[in-house]
Design a protein around this motif. Structure first.
Motif, PDB file in Angstrom:
ATOM      1  N   CYS A 198      10.012  65.703  51.786  1.00  0.00           N
ATOM      2  CA  CYS A 198       9.791  67.094  51.399  1.00  0.00           C
ATOM      3  C   CYS A 198       8.448  67.261  50.700  1.00  0.00           C
ATOM      4  O   CYS A 198       7.746  68.254  50.904  1.00  0.00           O
ATOM      5  CB  CYS A 198      10.923  67.568  50.483  1.00  0.00           C
ATOM      6  SG  CYS A 198      12.518  67.724  51.298  1.00  0.00           S
ATOM      7  N   ALA A 206       9.440  70.596  58.723  1.00  0.00           N
ATOM      8  CA  ALA A 206      10.817  70.783  59.172  1.00  0.00           C
ATOM      9  C   ALA A 206      11.518  69.427  59.233  1.00  0.00           C
ATOM     10  O   ALA A 206      11.019  68.484  59.841  1.00  0.00           O
ATOM     11  CB  ALA A 206      10.842  71.448  60.542  1.00  0.00           C
ATOM     12  N   VAL A 238      19.504  78.749  51.977  1.00  0.00           N
ATOM     13  CA  VAL A 238      19.232  80.079  52.520  1.00  0.00           C
ATOM     14  C   VAL A 238      20.558  80.772  52.806  1.00  0.00           C
ATOM     15  O   VAL A 238      21.375  80.258  53.571  1.00  0.00           O
ATOM     16  CB  VAL A 238      18.397  79.981  53.813  1.00  0.00           C
ATOM     17  CG1 VAL A 238      18.209  81.359  54.425  1.00  0.00           C
ATOM     18  CG2 VAL A 238      17.056  79.328  53.533  1.00  0.00           C
ATOM     19  N   LEU A 259      13.654  75.031  51.409  1.00  0.00           N
ATOM     20  CA  LEU A 259      14.677  75.931  51.924  1.00  0.00           C
ATOM     21  C   LEU A 259      15.689  75.111  52.714  1.00  0.00           C
ATOM     22  O   LEU A 259      15.315  74.437  53.675  1.00  0.00           O
ATOM     23  CB  LEU A 259      14.057  76.997  52.830  1.00  0.00           C
ATOM     24  CG  LEU A 259      12.744  77.641  52.357  1.00  0.00           C
ATOM     25  CD1 LEU A 259      12.318  78.698  53.350  1.00  0.00           C
ATOM     26  CD2 LEU A 259      12.908  78.223  50.980  1.00  0.00           C
ATOM     27  N   VAL A 261      18.979  75.037  55.143  1.00  0.00           N
ATOM     28  CA  VAL A 261      19.777  75.838  56.075  1.00  0.00           C
ATOM     29  C   VAL A 261      20.979  74.995  56.495  1.00  0.00           C
ATOM     30  O   VAL A 261      20.839  74.032  57.261  1.00  0.00           O
ATOM     31  CB  VAL A 261      18.960  76.260  57.310  1.00  0.00           C
ATOM     32  CG1 VAL A 261      19.806  77.140  58.230  1.00  0.00           C
ATOM     33  CG2 VAL A 261      17.692  76.992  56.896  1.00  0.00           C
ATOM     34  N   ILE A 271      16.616  79.854  61.541  1.00  0.00           N
ATOM     35  CA  ILE A 271      15.668  78.742  61.564  1.00  0.00           C
ATOM     36  C   ILE A 271      14.371  79.176  62.233  1.00  0.00           C
ATOM     37  O   ILE A 271      13.267  78.854  61.770  1.00  0.00           O
ATOM     38  CB  ILE A 271      16.283  77.527  62.281  1.00  0.00           C
ATOM     39  CG1 ILE A 271      17.427  76.956  61.440  1.00  0.00           C
ATOM     40  CG2 ILE A 271      15.231  76.444  62.512  1.00  0.00           C
ATOM     41  CD1 ILE A 271      18.148  75.807  62.092  1.00  0.00           C
ATOM     42  N   VAL A 274      12.485  81.270  59.655  1.00  0.00           N
ATOM     43  CA  VAL A 274      11.932  80.477  58.556  1.00  0.00           C
ATOM     44  C   VAL A 274      10.723  79.677  59.026  1.00  0.00           C
ATOM     45  O   VAL A 274       9.677  79.630  58.359  1.00  0.00           O
ATOM     46  CB  VAL A 274      13.010  79.550  57.962  1.00  0.00           C
ATOM     47  CG1 VAL A 274      12.386  78.547  56.998  1.00  0.00           C
ATOM     48  CG2 VAL A 274      14.057  80.363  57.232  1.00  0.00           C
ATOM     49  N   LEU A 275      10.846  79.035  60.187  1.00  0.00           N
ATOM     50  CA  LEU A 275       9.729  78.230  60.683  1.00  0.00           C
ATOM     51  C   LEU A 275       8.539  79.100  61.069  1.00  0.00           C
ATOM     52  O   LEU A 275       7.387  78.694  60.907  1.00  0.00           O
ATOM     53  CB  LEU A 275      10.181  77.377  61.863  1.00  0.00           C
ATOM     54  CG  LEU A 275      11.093  76.199  61.495  1.00  0.00           C
ATOM     55  CD1 LEU A 275      11.533  75.448  62.736  1.00  0.00           C
ATOM     56  CD2 LEU A 275      10.404  75.252  60.536  1.00  0.00           C
ATOM     57  N   VAL A 278       6.913  79.655  57.729  1.00  0.00           N
ATOM     58  CA  VAL A 278       6.319  78.444  57.151  1.00  0.00           C
ATOM     59  C   VAL A 278       5.063  78.042  57.911  1.00  0.00           C
ATOM     60  O   VAL A 278       4.030  77.697  57.321  1.00  0.00           O
ATOM     61  CB  VAL A 278       7.347  77.302  57.135  1.00  0.00           C
ATOM     62  CG1 VAL A 278       6.685  75.978  56.755  1.00  0.00           C
ATOM     63  CG2 VAL A 278       8.464  77.614  56.152  1.00  0.00           C
ATOM     64  N   VAL A 290      11.443  72.910  55.111  1.00  0.00           N
ATOM     65  CA  VAL A 290      12.709  73.449  55.602  1.00  0.00           C
ATOM     66  C   VAL A 290      13.620  72.275  55.940  1.00  0.00           C
ATOM     67  O   VAL A 290      13.260  71.424  56.765  1.00  0.00           O
ATOM     68  CB  VAL A 290      12.501  74.337  56.842  1.00  0.00           C
ATOM     69  CG1 VAL A 290      13.842  74.870  57.341  1.00  0.00           C
ATOM     70  CG2 VAL A 290      11.541  75.469  56.546  1.00  0.00           C
ATOM     71  N   ALA A 292      17.182  71.389  57.515  1.00  0.00           N
ATOM     72  CA  ALA A 292      18.322  71.883  58.295  1.00  0.00           C
ATOM     73  C   ALA A 292      19.427  70.831  58.277  1.00  0.00           C
ATOM     74  O   ALA A 292      19.169  69.650  58.514  1.00  0.00           O
ATOM     75  CB  ALA A 292      17.892  72.176  59.731  1.00  0.00           C
TER      76      ALA A 292
END
Length: 841
Positions: A198, A206, A238, A259, A261, A271, A274-275, A278, A290, A292
């Motif tokens: 991250c 992602a 989210v 974030l 998801v 998704i 969000v992407l 981003v 992000v 997921a």
């Protein structure tokens, strides 16, 4: 500065403004919430209030029963005084277009005629309520309204708070990973790895974290959020209800941020949004990552990989798979944590507890043992006590057990993202269909359900798989027609419900008839959704059997839609797909029958089933005197069928006809020619025609490489097939250097494909590893051969248990190759058959 401004009157329900302040500060941070009594510093208060109001993004107006009638020193209502701060703040907000959320505290919205005209627009704003009996649910609803309105604030979540003991000691709260009752245990350094990914600006923004239900994905995400928030990141899950257009505002949000998801396979729209945001952020802004969470990668993930967001290429998504770890250690860890939480002594264990499939199963067993219950049924009984207590507080209309069971089952099965969807979904319940449902009564049940199982949504399930099964089974036994709702809810809700039912069927197969009946009621819509669910289900066989049974009596129109939804590759859905395509073929005629017959024949070869029917279908296609690519496909499929029937000479002959027919078509037949050359290379290699096989294999690789360069998603698998076979052909022809290079390439591609679609490609990866092991052994690298062969055995083992008819022979070959690393000579190795029959399609 963005944030929430709380407008309130000290002489009117001041406790309500204080509670709202505490809740919003805990969720969004003190810097993002302004309440004058807390926020104003020493000095002149007026410019401080006005400056913050002008820069706020929303105003919460707290309105009690005395809001409009509180009088000043002269006896005149304060609200009628132009200098009244409550009035001034609302006037400024209306003038500047700042959104206002009225919160009615045990009160009704004042009539427009009863308040000054300058703030009359207040009465038509979307409002919410706060009641002393339902504080928790009402505060949650207010926070969700603000999250939808201000997505940047909505990125924060309860994960940022210090752990508080659950408000009750009911089992579902103790088992909830977001309550963090069981302290986090970093199995194998997963939290360190994920946190570093991250932070790393050079890595993909992602990240996909996969693993079966209950393995600990949510708890791991909560821990990573906690670590990053300590570094001043904005972190959070989210909310499912946030619309895509709202999420795209993240493009300009302050960072850094993470974030999360959850249930990503059912939220591809979010998704995408969000992407899009981003990837569109300025490189000068801090990083936004992000994360997921999903059970498995699948078609949804492949589609995300290929999307272009706003003209920007999709990121290379980093992937991590979370495994269960040591269940016995997890059990002991949870047992001690629950004993601390409940202030009970840790019981003496007569023996070490083992056999848990996931950490959640270990936690459930630990809690059950600590409480002295006999399992999930007793835990559910404890839950019901809490349900009944809350039902009294919410003053539910006629809260009989069947009605309450249906309402909570809807939360576990379908969920609901917002209040409107919750009321609509509950209105579909049999218990409310006796007459026209009262929306206020249904809303009260929705609020009650949210109070029982709080979460990001307006309707939530329990975090415990066993409690979920108990709630759903109890409701279905009382009201089997509950599943009729599958045809009336949204696709997203239906997918969620089908996923829960797939898990329930594995433990309660007697409920299959109810599911079959529901699928038959809307097959064209539900069976394609089942395809998505089955691929993400750890033990899908009972669910797939129900899908297959639902095909009986299917009309032609829905059958065509169902057939069109079938994946080209799927071990899990093999029997269902074969039954579906066989049915479609038998009902068709003319050219359509030829096309569907070839499709059925290729599937039958892949399944090693119904081969005589497959031979008939392929021979009919060849005899139809088709021209062009269609003739080539017919010969190619016939060759596959004859391979499967052990007719080597006839298969090579049909394969040659297929190659010739594809060559005559030029570019339109390029993909088919590549596959035909590949399969012909396998046949001639097995027949001992080594040089010819080597030439076929090289040509196939050249063509597949060009195809993959133009369309990576579609042709990566074909390229992996051809590379794998070229490695085997080169080794058989004595060129070990070429063999090693091509086999390594094949394994690398197979790993990539298997990471995306385990259901479709794990077995192929095991085959490629076997081929690489053979080549390494021939080249003298015994240790390297042993490593990849052991990996192949471990990969294929679980699939053999589920589908022995498909994979037992492959595992025997790999096991024999591994054993041959001992005393057997090198020529005892078997490279196997890397041909991929379904690619002919």
């Amino acid at each position: 500065m963005t944030g929430v401004f709380i407008n309130y009157r000290n002489q009117d329900e001041p406790w309500a403004a204080g509670l709202i302040d505490v809740e919003l500060c805990a969720r969004f941070g003190k810097d993002n919430v302004f309440r004058a009594s807390r926020s104003v510093e020493a000095g002149d208060f007026q410019p401080q209030i006005l400056d913050r109001l002008h820069t706020s993004s929303a105003l919460v107006a707290v309105i009690g029963s005395g809001w409009a009638s509180v009088r000043g020193e002269g006896g005149r209502p304060r609200l009628e005084e132009p200098e009244d701060w409550v009035r001034r703040e609302i006037e400024i907000a209306l003038a500047e277009g700042i959104p206002i959320i009225p919160v009615l505290v045990n009160a009704q919205m004042p009539a427009r005629s009863a308040i000054p005209e300058s703030i009359g627009e207040l009465t038509v704003q979307n409002h919410t309520r706060l009641h002393h009996r339902t504080l928790e649910t009402d505060l949650e609803r207010l926070a969700r309204m603000i999250e939808r309105l201000l997505p940047e604030l909505g990125l924060r979540d309860v994960v940022g708070k210090d752990r508080r003991p659950p408000r009750t000691n009911r089992p579902s709260a103790l088992l909830d990973p977001r309550e963090k009752v069981v302290p986090f245990r970093d199995r194998g350094g997963d939290a360190d790895t994920l946190t570093d990914r991250c932070r790393d600006v050079s890595d993909s923004p992602a990240i996909l974290l996969t693993g079966p239900a209950g393995v600990g994905k949510t708890r791991l995400a909560v821990e990573v959020c906690r670590r990053l928030e300590a570094e001043n990141w904005t972190v959070g899950f989210v909310p499912p209800g946030l619309p895509a257009e709202t999420l795209r505002r993240v493009r300009k949000a302050r960072g850094p941020a993470l974030l999360v998801v959850d249930e990503a396979e059912t939220r591809t729209t979010q998704i995408d949004a969000v992407l899009t945001a981003v990837l569109g952020r300025s490189p000068n802004l801090p990083r936004v990552a992000v994360l997921a969470l999903a059970r498995t990668p699948g078609d949804w993930f492949e589609e995300i990989q290929d999307v272009e967001w706003g003209g920007l290429l999709a990121p290379s998504v980093a992937q991590m798979e979370l495994t269960a770890g040591d269940g016995a250690t997890e059990y002991t860890w949870a047992l001690r944590a629950y004993a601390r939480e409940l202030r009970m002594p840790v019981p003496e264990l007569a023996e070490r507890k083992t056999g848990f499939g996931t950490p959640l199963e270990a936690h459930e067993a630990a809690l059950s043992d600590l409480l002295g219950t006999s399992g999930s049924a007793d835990l559910l009984a404890r839950e019901r006590v809490y349900w009944n207590h809350l039902a009294d507080l919410y003053e539910l209309l006629d809260p009989h057990r069947a009605r309450c069971a249906q309402v909570l089952a809807v939360g576990c099965l379908f969920g609901a993202d917002d209040d409107a969807e919750a009321v609509h979904t509950l209105s579909l319940l049999p218990t409310f269909r006796g007459g026209e449902p009262n929306p206020e009564s249904v809303q009260r049940y929705a609020d009650w359900a949210r109070g029982v199982y709080p979460g990001d949504k307006a309707l939530n399930g329990t975090p415990s798989a066993s409690l979920t099964r108990g709630i759903v089974v109890d409701a279905l036994r009382r009201t089997p027609t509950l599943l009729d709702m599958l045809g009336e809810v949204s696709d997203r809700q239906a997918v969620r419900a089908l996923g829960v039912l797939a898990g329930v069927l594995d433990h309660h197969p007697r409920l299959a008839p109810e599911l079959v009946a529901a699928l038959r009621a809307a097959p064209a819509r539900l069976l394609p959704l089942c395809v998505v669910v089955a691929a993400a289900t750890p033990l899908p066989d009972p669910f797939v059997a129900a899908m297959t049974e639902a095909l009986d009596g299917l009309d032609d129109a829905p059958l065509a839609e169902v057939t069109a939804s079938l994946p080209q590759r799927s071990v899990t859905l093999g029997t269902y797909a074969l039954a579906c395509e066989g049915l479609a073929w038998r009902r068709s005629s003319g050219e359509e029958a030829v096309r569907l017959g070839l499709r059925f024949a290729a599937r039958a070869v892949a399944q090693s089933a119904r081969l005589e029917e497959a031979r008939s279908a392929a021979e009919v296609a060849v005899s139809a005197l088709l021209g062009g690519v269609a003739a080539a496909e017919a010969y190619a499929t016939l060759a596959l069928v004859r391979d499967a029937l052990g007719q080597s000479g006839e298969a090579i002959e049909a394969g040659e006809r297929a190659v010739e027919a594809y060559r005559s078509e030029g570019n339109p037949g390029k993909a088919g020619l590549t596959t035909a050359l590949h399969n012909q290379a396998v046949r001639t290699r097995v027949a001992g025609v080594v040089e010819k096989a080597h030439a076929y294999a090289r040509e196939a690789v050249l063509l597949a490489t060009a195809l993959a360069e133009d369309d990576r998603r579609t042709y990566t698998s074909l390229l992996a097939d051809t590379l794998d076979n070229l490695g085997a052909a080169a080794a058989q022809n004595g060129d070990l250097d070429e063999a090693l290079i091509e086999a390594e390439k094949a394994v690398a591609l197979r790993r990539e494909l298997s990471a995306r679609r385990p259901d479709a490609y794990v077995a192929a990866l095991a085959g490629a590893l076997n081929s690489l092991g053979v080549v390494r052994r021939l080249a003298g690298d015994r240790d390297g051969a042993r490593r990849v062969l052991e990996e192949a055995v471990n990969l294929l083992g679980p699939w053999v248990k589920r589908h022995p008819e498909r994979f037992a022979d492959d595992l025997t070959t790999i096991t024999r190759n591994r054993a041959a690393l001992g005393d057997e000579p090198a020529d005892s190795f078997e490279p196997g058959e890397p041909a991929d029959p379904e690619k002919e399609r």
